[in-house]
Design a protein around this motif. Structure first.
Motif, PDB file in Angstrom:
ATOM      1  N   ALA A 184       0.831  -1.206   0.000  1.00 28.32           N
ATOM      2  CA  ALA A 184       0.000   0.000   0.000  1.00 28.32           C
ATOM      3  C   ALA A 184       0.865   1.256   0.000  1.00 28.32           C
ATOM      4  O   ALA A 184       0.512   2.269  -0.582  1.00 28.32           O
ATOM      5  N   ASP A 185       2.025   1.181   0.661  1.00 29.72           N
ATOM      6  CA  ASP A 185       2.897   2.346   0.715  1.00 29.72           C
ATOM      7  C   ASP A 185       3.492   2.716  -0.642  1.00 29.72           C
ATOM      8  O   ASP A 185       3.918   3.833  -0.855  1.00 29.72           O
ATOM      9  N   LEU A 186       3.541   1.742  -1.566  1.00 29.45           N
ATOM     10  CA  LEU A 186       4.114   2.033  -2.878  1.00 29.45           C
ATOM     11  C   LEU A 186       3.334   3.104  -3.622  1.00 29.45           C
ATOM     12  O   LEU A 186       3.886   3.829  -4.451  1.00 29.45           O
ATOM     13  N   GLY A 187       2.061   3.240  -3.323  1.00 29.75           N
ATOM     14  CA  GLY A 187       1.253   4.259  -3.982  1.00 29.75           C
ATOM     15  C   GLY A 187       1.739   5.655  -3.668  1.00 29.75           C
ATOM     16  O   GLY A 187       1.676   6.558  -4.492  1.00 29.75           O
ATOM     17  N   VAL A 188       2.271   5.855  -2.468  1.00 22.96           N
ATOM     18  CA  VAL A 188       2.798   7.156  -2.090  1.00 22.96           C
ATOM     19  C   VAL A 188       4.074   7.475  -2.876  1.00 22.96           C
ATOM     20  O   VAL A 188       4.300   8.585  -3.321  1.00 22.96           O
ATOM     21  N   LEU A 189       4.902   6.442  -3.094  1.00 25.01           N
ATOM     22  CA  LEU A 189       6.194   6.668  -3.720  1.00 25.01           C
ATOM     23  C   LEU A 189       6.125   6.900  -5.221  1.00 25.01           C
ATOM     24  O   LEU A 189       7.130   7.234  -5.834  1.00 25.01           O
ATOM     25  N   THR A 190       4.975   6.726  -5.838  1.00 24.37           N
ATOM     26  CA  THR A 190       4.861   7.042  -7.264  1.00 24.37           C
ATOM     27  C   THR A 190       5.089   8.531  -7.507  1.00 24.37           C
ATOM     28  O   THR A 190       5.383   8.938  -8.627  1.00 24.37           O
ATOM     29  N   SER A 191       4.986   9.372  -6.465  1.00 19.57           N
ATOM     30  CA  SER A 191       5.239  10.802  -6.596  1.00 19.57           C
ATOM     31  C   SER A 191       6.702  11.093  -6.905  1.00 19.57           C
ATOM     32  O   SER A 191       7.052  12.213  -7.235  1.00 19.57           O
ATOM     33  N   LEU A 192       7.564  10.072  -6.792  1.00 19.18           N
ATOM     34  CA  LEU A 192       8.961  10.284  -7.129  1.00 19.18           C
ATOM     35  C   LEU A 192       9.144  10.641  -8.602  1.00 19.18           C
ATOM     36  O   LEU A 192      10.194  11.117  -8.993  1.00 19.18           O
ATOM     37  N   ASP A 193       8.148  10.427  -9.444  1.00 21.30           N
ATOM     38  CA  ASP A 193       8.227  10.773 -10.855  1.00 21.30           C
ATOM     39  C   ASP A 193       8.092  12.269 -11.097  1.00 21.30           C
ATOM     40  O   ASP A 193       7.998  12.698 -12.242  1.00 21.30           O
ATOM     41  N   VAL A 194       8.084  13.078 -10.049  1.00 25.20           N
ATOM     42  CA  VAL A 194       7.941  14.519 -10.214  1.00 25.20           C
ATOM     43  C   VAL A 194       9.109  15.088 -11.032  1.00 25.20           C
ATOM     44  O   VAL A 194       8.934  16.043 -11.788  1.00 25.20           O
ATOM     45  N   CYS A 195      10.311  14.497 -10.931  1.00 27.19           N
ATOM     46  CA  CYS A 195      11.448  14.983 -11.723  1.00 27.19           C
ATOM     47  C   CYS A 195      11.185  14.794 -13.211  1.00 27.19           C
ATOM     48  O   CYS A 195      11.477  15.672 -14.023  1.00 27.19           O
ATOM     49  N   ASP A 196      10.631  13.622 -13.579  1.00 28.38           N
ATOM     50  CA  ASP A 196      10.321  13.374 -14.980  1.00 28.38           C
ATOM     51  C   ASP A 196       9.266  14.342 -15.497  1.00 28.38           C
ATOM     52  O   ASP A 196       9.350  14.851 -16.609  1.00 28.38           O
TER      53      ASP A 196
END
Length: 478
Positions: A23-35
């Motif tokens: 479930a926590d992986l959904g939060v980490l998709t925000s790491l694509d902000v650089c792209d």
């Protein structure tokens, strides 16, 4: 590889073991902000910010007998001095001390944190910089023979070279401490030796060798209008403590004390308005930069213009540039340059010319002129030669004020990563000095194995007894 890839990989592996971690992986998709912001390289991401990290290190070591300056051979241009390397040995107690050396390390790291906004990317930039240089002249005895007088040790102080915020896309607003928006490009000569006065002002045309009146604390706006047109406007030098302005004298007041005058002079030169118009397209690049200095006290103490244009037409390139400055003490200075280059199958021919002049307190100063030319040829694949010369007339109102340089250069690419450059030449003058010519030779081995790493070793020796061996190494990461 991005740091976010490592983070995602680690968390993904852990998330496969339990539903809670998944479930926590959904939060980490925000790491694509650089792209999403179009930022690449070494980055770290949070939910709404991308931190880009860049940096680099340069090292240079020189050893030999080179810290002298052969003034009689040099070209003393209005905007600077170009002297030939010379030795400057001293004798102490019957012993000759002649070896010179210096060691310099330059390093920097830059952090740019960016997030999206309604007006475009919003960033905060911080750049830390350090320069540590130790110099030894005549083994520590300097030019006077006093022990310790020839030692200069670097302090290794880390400074904040840049610290500013910016926001915008096609139109960007910037404020803080950073470099200038002024454009001083499109002004370097094409011939391989360049020109004497051009070298004195960092290869181009300029109204002063150093620029203490731009950059620093700034407020800037840059707008891309499309079709290759960019306009810039800025208020810079807001933190000025410079007592020189555009290379001209600061207004003086003989009735004041030295300390009071120094403070007032610095204040009078604070604040520089800069406007720039640029164009790039259809084989042409051009710009006009205008500057007005010392505006914060309500009086413009000095002003200047720099302009340049380069045209590329099939086998030909042409360039013209000029700089002009003036102050309210009736001092003016102008510097112009023109250069052309023609490239054929095996040959490249270049011709350049320059001139300077102006007024000192309303009285005209002598016009100085220089020319240079070169011809280059590709002998075989990876091997080329260059032949060239340059000449400069100081025209100081007396006879015998000309200086020249003639040189031949060989460049050979031994492999994709190794290049060898050799050069022989002569400096000369018609001045009434003891030695009117100085023959020299130099050879350099450069290595670029990839990964952004570069290194070189160069040796240089002169007829006047000076010689120097230089080692360089550098690496940047982005």
């Amino acid at each position: 590889m991005k740091l976010k890839s490592l983070i995602l990989g680690s968390v993904a592996a852990a998330g496969l073991s339990t539903a809670g971690f998944a479930a926590d992986l959904g939060v980490l998709t925000s790491l694509d902000v650089c792209d999403s912001l179009g930022i690449s390289g070494l980055t770290i991401s949070s939910a709404d910010n991308c931190l880009q990290i860049t940096g680099g290190v340069k090292y240079e070591f020189n050893w030999g007998d080179f810290n002298g300056s052969f003034n009689g051979m040099g070209v003393n241009a209005a905007a600077g001095t170009r002297n030939v390397m010379d030795n400057n040995n001293v004798v102490v107690g019957g012993t000759t001390y002649d070896n010179d050396w210096d060691s310099k390390v330059e390093s920097w790291v830059k952090f740019a944190g960016t997030a999206s906004s309604d007006f475009g990317p919003a960033s905060a930039v911080i750049k830390l910089k350090n320069e540590w240089k130790t110099t030894v002249v005549n083994e520590g005895y300097g030019t006077t023979g006093v022990a310790g007088s020839g030692l200069t040790a670097g302090n290794g102080t880390v400074v904040i070279d840049e610290a500013y915020v910016s926001i915008g896309d096609t139109t960007t607003i910037m404020a803080g401490k950073k470099g200038s928006i002024a454009n001083f490009g499109d002004d370097e000569p094409f011939n391989f030796l360049g020109l004497f006065n051009s070298d004195a002002v960092d290869k181009g045309v300029m109204f002063a060798k150093d620029l203490p009146y731009d950059g620093g604390h700034v407020i800037q706006v840059v707008s891309d209008l499309g079709n290759g047109v960019v306009v810039k406007a800025g208020l810079e030098n807001l933190d000025s403590n410079a007592t020189a302005a555009f290379g001209a004298a600061v207004p003086t007041n003989a009735a004041t004390t030295a300390g009071w005058y120094d403070a007032v002079a610095a204040a009078q030169n604070a604040g520089t308005v800069i406007g720039v118009l640029e164009y790039a397209g259809d084989g042409i690049t051009a710009h006009v930069t205008g500057m007005a200095g010392g505006i914060l006290d309500g009086v413009v103490e000095n002003w200047a213009v720099h302009a340049g244009v380069t045209g590329t037409f099939d086998m030909f390139k042409v360039r013209a540039a000029g700089a002009y400055s003036a102050n309210n003490m009736n001092d003016t200075y102008w510097n112009v340059l023109g250069s052309a280059e023609a490239s054929f199958d095996m040959f490249k021919i270049a011709l350049s010319g320059e001139a300077t002049g102006g007024q000192n307190n309303g009285t005209a100063v002598a016009t100085q002129t220089g020319v240079g030319g070169s011809i280059g040829a590709t002998v075989t694949e990876g091997v080329s030669i260059n032949l060239g010369g340059r000449w400069f007339d100081e025209d100081t109102g007396t006879n015998n004020t000309e200086g020249y340089q003639v040189a031949a250069q060989l460049v050979a690419a031994v492999s994709e990563t190794i290049k060898i450059t050799g050069e022989v030449g002569v400096y000369g003058t018609n001045k009434a000095v003891a030695q009117q010519t100085d023959f020299y030779g130099a050879a350099e081995l450069a290595w670029a194995p990839g990964g952004g790493f570069t290194s070189s070793v160069k040796g240089e020796a002169h007829q006047n007894g000076a010689y120097k061996v230089t080692f360089k190494a550098a690496k940047e990461f982005k």
